[in-house]
Motif scaffolding. Structure first.
Motif, PDB file in Angstrom:
ATOM      1  N   UNK A  32       0.596  -1.229  -0.074  1.00  0.00           N
ATOM      2  CA  UNK A  32      -0.247   0.031   0.100  1.00  0.00           C
ATOM      3  C   UNK A  32       1.195   1.185  -0.161  1.00  0.00           C
ATOM      4  N   UNK A  33       0.505   1.809  -1.098  1.00  0.00           N
ATOM      5  CA  UNK A  33       1.264   2.955  -0.898  1.00  0.00           C
ATOM      6  C   UNK A  33       0.802   5.187  -0.534  1.00  0.00           C
ATOM      7  N   UNK A  34       0.982   5.266   0.454  1.00  0.00           N
ATOM      8  CA  UNK A  34       0.027   6.927   0.746  1.00  0.00           C
ATOM      9  C   UNK A  34       1.367   7.876  -0.146  1.00  0.00           C
ATOM     10  N   UNK A  35       0.795   7.927  -0.674  1.00  0.00           N
ATOM     11  CA  UNK A  35       1.277   9.511  -1.979  1.00  0.00           C
ATOM     12  C   UNK A  35       0.973  10.586  -1.468  1.00  0.00           C
ATOM     13  N   UNK A  36       0.353  10.856  -0.230  1.00  0.00           N
ATOM     14  CA  UNK A  36       0.280  12.397   0.344  1.00  0.00           C
ATOM     15  C   UNK A  36      -0.358  12.346   1.863  1.00  0.00           C
ATOM     16  N   UNK A  37       0.227  11.874   3.062  1.00  0.00           N
ATOM     17  CA  UNK A  37      -0.630  12.995   4.418  1.00  0.00           C
ATOM     18  C   UNK A  37      -1.714  14.108   4.330  1.00  0.00           C
ATOM     19  N   UNK A  73       8.433  -8.620  -8.253  1.00  0.00           N
ATOM     20  CA  UNK A  73       7.822  -9.439  -8.389  1.00  0.00           C
ATOM     21  C   UNK A  73       6.844  -9.164  -7.361  1.00  0.00           C
ATOM     22  N   UNK A  74       6.331  -7.900  -6.842  1.00  0.00           N
ATOM     23  CA  UNK A  74       5.136  -7.427  -6.654  1.00  0.00           C
ATOM     24  C   UNK A  74       3.767  -7.696  -7.084  1.00  0.00           C
ATOM     25  N   UNK A  75       2.752  -8.249  -5.944  1.00  0.00           N
ATOM     26  CA  UNK A  75       1.990  -8.637  -7.550  1.00  0.00           C
ATOM     27  C   UNK A  75       0.829  -7.748  -7.223  1.00  0.00           C
ATOM     28  N   UNK A  76       0.141  -6.798  -6.201  1.00  0.00           N
ATOM     29  CA  UNK A  76      -0.521  -5.704  -5.713  1.00  0.00           C
ATOM     30  C   UNK A  76      -0.063  -4.437  -5.153  1.00  0.00           C
ATOM     31  N   UNK A  77      -1.089  -3.885  -5.351  1.00  0.00           N
ATOM     32  CA  UNK A  77      -0.223  -2.379  -5.296  1.00  0.00           C
ATOM     33  C   UNK A  77      -2.022  -1.308  -5.088  1.00  0.00           C
ATOM     34  N   UNK A  78      -1.717  -1.421  -3.719  1.00  0.00           N
ATOM     35  CA  UNK A  78      -2.800  -0.212  -3.421  1.00  0.00           C
ATOM     36  C   UNK A  78      -2.575   1.433  -3.073  1.00  0.00           C
ATOM     37  N   UNK A  79      -3.783   2.378  -3.795  1.00  0.00           N
ATOM     38  CA  UNK A  79      -2.675   3.752  -3.499  1.00  0.00           C
ATOM     39  C   UNK A  79      -3.859   4.741  -2.405  1.00  0.00           C
ATOM     40  N   UNK A  80      -3.328   4.252  -1.060  1.00  0.00           N
ATOM     41  CA  UNK A  80      -4.290   4.697  -0.127  1.00  0.00           C
ATOM     42  C   UNK A  80      -3.863   5.474   0.804  1.00  0.00           C
ATOM     43  N   UNK A  81      -4.075   5.668   1.927  1.00  0.00           N
ATOM     44  CA  UNK A  81      -2.615   5.416   3.506  1.00  0.00           C
ATOM     45  C   UNK A  81      -3.423   6.428   3.674  1.00  0.00           C
ATOM     46  N   UNK A  82      -2.338   7.441   4.437  1.00  0.00           N
ATOM     47  CA  UNK A  82      -2.434   8.179   5.978  1.00  0.00           C
ATOM     48  C   UNK A  82      -3.924  10.132   5.131  1.00  0.00           C
ATOM     49  N   UNK A  83      -3.811  10.045   4.180  1.00  0.00           N
ATOM     50  CA  UNK A  83      -4.559  11.556   3.291  1.00  0.00           C
ATOM     51  C   UNK A  83      -5.207  10.408   2.269  1.00  0.00           C
ATOM     52  N   UNK A  84      -5.634  11.536   1.319  1.00  0.00           N
ATOM     53  CA  UNK A  84      -6.632  11.374   0.225  1.00  0.00           C
ATOM     54  C   UNK A  84      -5.770  11.079  -1.655  1.00  0.00           C
ATOM     55  N   UNK A  85      -5.390   9.947  -1.569  1.00  0.00           N
ATOM     56  CA  UNK A  85      -4.486   9.919  -2.865  1.00  0.00           C
ATOM     57  C   UNK A  85      -4.085  10.653  -3.828  1.00  0.00           C
ATOM     58  N   UNK A  86      -6.069  10.535  -4.023  1.00  0.00           N
ATOM     59  CA  UNK A  86      -5.701  11.842  -5.587  1.00  0.00           C
ATOM     60  C   UNK A  86      -6.064  13.255  -5.436  1.00  0.00           C
ATOM     61  N   UNK A  87      -5.576  13.416  -4.251  1.00  0.00           N
ATOM     62  CA  UNK A  87      -4.493  15.190  -4.285  1.00  0.00           C
ATOM     63  C   UNK A  87      -3.544  15.486  -4.578  1.00  0.00           C
ATOM     64  N   UNK A  88      -2.758  13.507  -4.415  1.00  0.00           N
ATOM     65  CA  UNK A  88      -0.977  13.623  -5.726  1.00  0.00           C
ATOM     66  C   UNK A  88      -1.230  13.583  -7.232  1.00  0.00           C
ATOM     67  N   UNK A  89      -0.862  14.332  -7.674  1.00  0.00           N
ATOM     68  CA  UNK A  89      -0.795  14.693  -8.956  1.00  0.00           C
ATOM     69  C   UNK A  89      -0.007  13.424  -9.556  1.00  0.00           C
ATOM     70  N   UNK A  90       0.580  12.258  -8.889  1.00  0.00           N
ATOM     71  CA  UNK A  90       1.055  11.229 -10.325  1.00  0.00           C
ATOM     72  C   UNK A  90       0.516  10.044  -9.689  1.00  0.00           C
ATOM     73  N   UNK A  91      -0.678  10.475  -8.415  1.00  0.00           N
ATOM     74  CA  UNK A  91      -1.299   8.647  -8.528  1.00  0.00           C
ATOM     75  C   UNK A  91      -2.318   8.560  -9.785  1.00  0.00           C
ATOM     76  N   UNK A  92      -2.887   9.393 -10.634  1.00  0.00           N
ATOM     77  CA  UNK A  92      -3.730   8.600 -11.791  1.00  0.00           C
ATOM     78  C   UNK A  92      -2.470   8.291 -12.309  1.00  0.00           C
ATOM     79  N   UNK A  93      -1.003   8.633 -12.729  1.00  0.00           N
ATOM     80  CA  UNK A  93      -0.260   7.948 -13.841  1.00  0.00           C
ATOM     81  C   UNK A  93       0.674   6.611 -13.215  1.00  0.00           C
ATOM     82  N   UNK A  94       0.410   6.730 -11.768  1.00  0.00           N
ATOM     83  CA  UNK A  94       0.982   5.650 -11.146  1.00  0.00           C
ATOM     84  C   UNK A  94      -0.098   4.206 -11.193  1.00  0.00           C
ATOM     85  N   UNK A  95      -1.517   4.487 -10.861  1.00  0.00           N
ATOM     86  CA  UNK A  95      -2.004   3.392 -11.505  1.00  0.00           C
ATOM     87  C   UNK A  95      -1.927   2.608 -12.862  1.00  0.00           C
TER      88      UNK A  95
END
Length: 351
Positions: A32-37, A73-95
């Motif tokens: 799980x990645x927290x793009x922003x707090x 070899x990581x199999x799954x990624x979740x964009x979530x974390x301590x803040x709202x992930x869509x506030x980060x400019x890179x989140x959509x591209x990272x998905x």
């Protein structure tokens, strides 16, 4: 009422289990990645309010990290974390990048900031999306989410539009919603479920709140067993082949553990907005649980590091498991792996 959200799927990863027990697991299964707090809401019940909602990935760094995690070899990624992930400019591209690199990808969001221009990509790239949607009216939403009431209708419209794109593209995307049950919103939960069913979401999950030692918000009023029993029955009645209304099990609220070693720590990792790598989500205030920092070292180097080993050893030898938070992300995995390592039945070879 038990649900798929209360269990685990580690038993489908037998090779990784064997590698972990042999000390040669090459990568976590799930990160799980927290793009922003930073968050556009400040929900009453949020267990991360005590962290201050600060910090974020530097532009471009998250994309580098996604590429490295895929290569390891990581199999799954979740964009979530301590803040709202869509506030980060890179989140959509990272998905989109993660999907193109072969990862299963998911997004947990309050949904208020989603942009229609991204819906086709999200529907095509995400395995699931979960909306944190914890109120049944615009006024109640403004109070519980600590935001402007207009966001209530924004989220409804975004769910509606996302569902329309899903249907048009004949996508298998799972659209879910989660509702943290507290005394301040409990009278809205049933009508909220009916509305979400009409919107076409795949599931609506009611999650029980538990107090966190580091948060100011505290629930002192107990939601009665009678209320929960009645709600569970109504959830069964409202569920059908296309809509699952889940009232999460209260058994997850116990802090009692049958194990004294967390074998599941390496399978699920969390990388916060400051780059710190954790296995134990609820102990972010304890710096001894940090495995390393991806702003300072590669994830590969962190995975092989002494600091990572020391972090796991510290959790397993110095933290009293019966004092851990309820509903621990690793808990059911730990139960399963503990039983494999310390079987409670005899005559195992007579299969």
């Amino acid at each position: 009422m038990n649900s798929f959200l209360d269990g685990h799927k580690i038993n489908y990863h037998t090779r990784e289990i064997a590698d972990m027990f042999e000390g040669k697991l090459e990568a976590p299964i799930y990160v799980e990645i927290s793009p922003t707090g930073i968050c556009n809401h400040k929900c009453l019940f949020c267990h991360y309010n005590y962290l201050g909602h600060e910090g974020k990935f530097k532009k471009g760094k998250m994309l580098e990290l996604v590429s490295e995690l895929a290569s390891l070899g990581v199999k799954s990624l979740v964009f979530a974390g301590n803040g709202e992930p869509t506030l980060h400019v890179d989140t959509i591209e990272a998905i989109e990048l993660a999907k193109n690199l072969g990862l299963d990808v998911a997004l947990s969001t309050n949904g208020a900031l989603l942009k229609e221009e991204h819906f086709e990509m999200l529907v095509s790239c995400l395995t699931w999306i979960r909306f944190s949607f914890n109120a049944g009216s615009s006024e109640n939403y403004a109070f519980v989410h600590q935001t402007k009431s207009d966001d209530f209708e924004k989220v409804i419209e975004n769910i509606k539009k996302l569902k329309s794109v899903k249907d048009r593209l004949n996508s298998n995307l799972t659209i879910g919603t989660q509702f943290v049950l507290i005394p301040q919103n409990k009278e809205f939960v049933l009508e909220h479920a009916k509305m979400l069913k009409d919107l076409g979401v795949d599931y609506f999950s009611v999650k029980h709140f538990y107090n966190h030692s580091h948060n100011e918000f505290e629930v002192t009023e107990t939601i009665s067993d009678e209320f929960l029993k009645d709600l569970s029955q109504k959830a069964l009645n409202l569920s059908d082949d296309s809509f699952n209304f889940l009232v999460r099990s209260t058994s997850n609220l116990t802090t009692q553990r049958s194990y004294d070693k967390c074998y599941g720590l390496e399978f699920i990792l969390f990388i916060d907005e400051n780059g710190d790598v954790y296995s134990c989500f609820s102990h972010q205030y304890d710096k001894k649980t940090i495995m390393g920092n991806v702003f300072e070292n590669s994830f590969s180097d962190i995975w092989k590091s002494i600091q990572k080993k020391d972090s796991i050893n510290y959790i397993n030898t110095c933290i009293e498991k019966n004092n851990c938070q309820p509903n621990c992300r690793h808990h059911q995995i730990n139960n399963y792996l503990w039983e494999l390592k310390n079987p409670s039945i005899e005559h195992l070879n007579f299969i």
